[in-house]
Design a protein around this motif. Structure first.
Motif, PDB file in Angstrom:
ATOM      1  N   PHE A 106      28.320  48.978  41.197  1.00  0.00           N
ATOM      2  CA  PHE A 106      28.833  50.295  40.821  1.00  0.00           C
ATOM      3  C   PHE A 106      30.157  50.205  40.075  1.00  0.00           C
ATOM      4  CE2 PHE A 106      25.854  51.052  44.209  1.00  0.00           C
ATOM      5  CZ  PHE A 106      25.177  52.190  43.777  1.00  0.00           C
ATOM      6  N   THR A 107      30.344  51.146  39.168  1.00  0.00           N
ATOM      7  CA  THR A 107      31.618  51.228  38.465  1.00  0.00           C
ATOM      8  C   THR A 107      32.733  51.427  39.480  1.00  0.00           C
ATOM      9  OG1 THR A 107      31.281  53.620  38.186  1.00  0.00           O
ATOM     10  CG2 THR A 107      30.605  52.196  36.364  1.00  0.00           C
ATOM     11  N   GLY A 108      33.871  50.796  39.221  1.00  0.00           N
ATOM     12  CA  GLY A 108      34.996  50.878  40.146  1.00  0.00           C
ATOM     13  C   GLY A 108      34.937  49.880  41.271  1.00  0.00           C
ATOM     14  N   ALA A 109      33.864  49.081  41.319  1.00  0.00           N
ATOM     15  CA  ALA A 109      33.679  48.150  42.440  1.00  0.00           C
ATOM     16  C   ALA A 109      34.637  46.975  42.358  1.00  0.00           C
ATOM     17  CB  ALA A 109      32.244  47.641  42.457  1.00  0.00           C
ATOM     18  N   TYR A 110      35.017  46.484  43.531  1.00  0.00           N
ATOM     19  CA  TYR A 110      35.739  45.213  43.639  1.00  0.00           C
ATOM     20  C   TYR A 110      35.106  44.410  44.764  1.00  0.00           C
ATOM     21  CZ  TYR A 110      39.121  41.575  44.370  1.00  0.00           C
ATOM     22  OH  TYR A 110      39.703  40.340  44.509  1.00  0.00           O
ATOM     23  N   HIS A 111      34.621  43.192  44.419  1.00  0.00           N
ATOM     24  CA  HIS A 111      33.947  42.365  45.421  1.00  0.00           C
ATOM     25  C   HIS A 111      34.500  40.949  45.514  1.00  0.00           C
ATOM     26  CE1 HIS A 111      30.950  45.440  46.222  1.00  0.00           C
ATOM     27  NE2 HIS A 111      30.732  45.555  44.925  1.00  0.00           N
ATOM     28  N   GLY A 112      35.492  40.600  44.683  1.00  0.00           N
ATOM     29  CA  GLY A 112      36.065  39.272  44.784  1.00  0.00           C
ATOM     30  C   GLY A 112      36.311  38.638  43.431  1.00  0.00           C
ATOM     31  N   MET A 113      36.889  37.420  43.462  1.00  0.00           N
ATOM     32  CA  MET A 113      37.358  36.771  42.241  1.00  0.00           C
ATOM     33  C   MET A 113      36.605  35.494  41.869  1.00  0.00           C
ATOM     34  SD  MET A 113      39.786  38.260  40.530  1.00  0.00           S
ATOM     35  CE  MET A 113      41.010  39.554  40.669  1.00  0.00           C
ATOM     36  N   SER A 114      35.609  35.090  42.644  1.00  0.00           N
ATOM     37  CA  SER A 114      34.800  33.946  42.235  1.00  0.00           C
ATOM     38  C   SER A 114      33.648  34.453  41.360  1.00  0.00           C
ATOM     39  CB  SER A 114      34.301  33.175  43.455  1.00  0.00           C
ATOM     40  OG  SER A 114      33.684  34.043  44.384  1.00  0.00           O
ATOM     41  N   ARG A 115      32.918  33.571  40.716  1.00  0.00           N
ATOM     42  CA  ARG A 115      32.044  33.986  39.618  1.00  0.00           C
ATOM     43  C   ARG A 115      30.958  34.985  40.018  1.00  0.00           C
ATOM     44  NH1 ARG A 115      32.569  31.681  34.755  1.00  0.00           N
ATOM     45  NH2 ARG A 115      30.443  32.218  34.150  1.00  0.00           N
ATOM     46  N   GLY A 116      30.264  34.740  41.117  1.00  0.00           N
ATOM     47  CA  GLY A 116      29.238  35.676  41.529  1.00  0.00           C
ATOM     48  C   GLY A 116      29.807  37.025  41.912  1.00  0.00           C
ATOM     49  N   SER A 117      30.917  37.001  42.639  1.00  0.00           N
ATOM     50  CA  SER A 117      31.571  38.245  43.054  1.00  0.00           C
ATOM     51  C   SER A 117      32.142  38.996  41.856  1.00  0.00           C
ATOM     52  CB  SER A 117      32.694  37.936  44.049  1.00  0.00           C
ATOM     53  OG  SER A 117      32.190  37.256  45.172  1.00  0.00           O
ATOM     54  N   LEU A 118      32.702  38.250  40.907  1.00  0.00           N
ATOM     55  CA  LEU A 118      33.227  38.882  39.688  1.00  0.00           C
ATOM     56  C   LEU A 118      32.127  39.568  38.896  1.00  0.00           C
ATOM     57  CD1 LEU A 118      35.892  36.532  38.051  1.00  0.00           C
ATOM     58  CD2 LEU A 118      36.202  38.892  38.809  1.00  0.00           C
ATOM     59  N   ALA A 119      30.927  38.992  38.916  1.00  0.00           N
ATOM     60  CA  ALA A 119      29.823  39.568  38.157  1.00  0.00           C
ATOM     61  C   ALA A 119      29.466  40.972  38.639  1.00  0.00           C
ATOM     62  CB  ALA A 119      28.598  38.656  38.234  1.00  0.00           C
TER      63      ALA A 119
END
Length: 435
Positions: A151-164
């Motif tokens: 979703f737009t506005g989402a934040y899930h982390g800074m590693s590649r999969g989470s950044l995606a």
């Protein structure tokens, strides 16, 4: 202007000299929070931070939601100190240990079973992004599909999969992450207003020419924190649960910042009465700021083979000890009474701001409150930054969030002393009048 004149003009004492030299010389330019909160901290207790120069700060930041039970919570600290004094195991990978057994037992009895949740647990690397990576990997392995919906506005982390699956363009560009295999859909609410994201998803999934394959999973925060403190409505979450079940899509709830009591309930999704397929937890899970990250998932989703997803620090024994004590807090009537009183105080403060009819909007749930100073006008981010600076100069630490940093985010400890909470809110009242 000399120091005497400066003090007379601002009405504040001049800031003491602080030695930042070693940090600036050796630490990377990537550091962030130290630039916003320029002090060298040496002690912390409850909702207060103490700098080496003698200044005291009320902490409405709580390590970005990592310290829901405050700094050096006496009940949790005693358990950790006792374990250390007995030479308890400090590192255990995924071996069987007494500390892990105690935590799993306490978590099942205190959190899972009372809520009718029959999950298996996977301990991942030390931080939240590790839990998200494991959750996405598991969803793809279980379904055999690669696509994801975020979703737009989402934040899930800074590693590649989470950044995606994170919406922030700046963070994604820094990681060199493209948007392949991820479809972004507007969240239920956002800076541009509400959106029928459930109806939109239904169209994408049922239209054979939409260009979107049925994904492995939908990942969502029940309350977007970094995105601007946007709580998801109960009806919206229920509709999302129904849609994903109907289309055979796994539903992942990211509870890393909104969970562990921040919303007033242990899980933020509880108000919707849904059962996600997968849940990610970290931040305040250990209850003491010790790294601990966990994925919960339905038993039938446990398709891992031994050693298929590992991590050197997935067995943080001290964190297990602290997390077990944190679970015990949830059984105490005094904890629930304090939490309810603090939520009431924060809600009254929010109602007070709303009644003023000023150029701001408030959002939140439980012990999370966002004060949105406006992104459309262009002055909102500047006003938010000024309010943050005003607060810091007067001994209060608050974080900014939102698309452009236009939202002042309040995350006081769940266990905060009422008088300390009131002092912090008073600073914000004065600051809002000033900015």
């Amino acid at each position: 202007m000399d120091i005497a004149e400066d003090t007379a003009t601002t009405g504040q004492e001049p800031l003491p000299e602080t030695d930042f030299k070693i940090f600036e010389e050796l630490e990377s330019e990537v550091r962030l929070y130290c630039r916003t909160f320029p002090a060298v901290f040496e002690r912390a207790k409850g909702a207060e931070l103490f700098a080496e120069d003698g200044r005291t700060f009320i902490d409405f930041f709580c390590g970005a939601g990592t310290l829901n039970y405050g700094h050096n919570n006496d009940f949790i600290k005693a358990r950790v100190a006792e374990y250390l004094a007995a030479d308890g195991l400090a590192h255990g990978l995924d071996m069987y240990t007494v500390a892990k057994r105690d935590f799993l037992t306490a978590f099942a009895e205190t959190v899972l079973r009372p809520r009718g949740l029959d999950y298996k647990a996977q301990f991942t690397g030390p931080t939240g992004t590790d839990a998200v990576e494991a959750a996405l990997k598991l969803a793809r392995k279980r379904t055999g599909r690669s696509g994801l919906v975020a979703f737009t506005g989402a934040y899930h982390g800074m590693s590649r999969g989470s950044l995606a699956v994170t919406g922030n363009r700046r963070a994604r560009r820094a990681g060199g992450v493209a948007g392949q295999d991820v479809t972004f859909v507007p969240y239920e609410d956002g800076p541009q207003g509400g959106f029928d994201s459930i109806g939109f998803l239904e169209r994408l999934l049922t239209d054979p020419s939409s260009g979107v394959e049925v994904p492995a999973a939908v990942i969502v925060e029940p309350m977007q924190m970094e995105g601007g403190v946007y709580p998801a409505g109960a009806d919206w979450l229920r509709a999302l649960r129904e849609l994903t079940e109907r289309h055979g899509i796994l539903l992942i709830l990211d509870e890393i910042q909104a969970g562990c009591g921040r919303s007033g309930r242990f899980f933020c999704f509880e108000h919707a009465g849904i059962t996600p397929d997968v849940v990610t937890l970290s931040k305040s899970l250990s209850g003491y700021g010790l790294p601990l990250s966990m994925v919960l998932f339905k038993r039938e989703l446990d398709v891992w083979e031994p050693g298929e997803h590992t991590g050197t620090f997935r067995g943080n024994q001290l964190a297990f000890v602290a997390a077990t004590a944190a679970c015990e807090l949830w059984r105490q009537d005094t904890f629930h009474a304090r939490l309810a009183a603090s939520i009431d105080r924060l809600e009254r403060f929010r109602a007070e701001l709303d009644a003023q009819g000023t150029n701001l909007v408030t959002r939140g749930s439980g012990m999370a409150l966002g004060i949105d100073l406006g992104s459309d006008s262009g002055s909102g981010p500047l006003r938010a930054e000024r309010l943050q600076q005003y607060a810091f100069d007067r001994g209060l630490i608050v974080e900014l969030c939102g698309r452009r940093g236009e939202v002042v985010k309040l995350l006081p400890p769940l266990t905060i002393d009422p008088a300390v909470l009131d002092r912090g809110l008073d600073v914000l009242r004065q600051g809002l009048r000033s900015v």
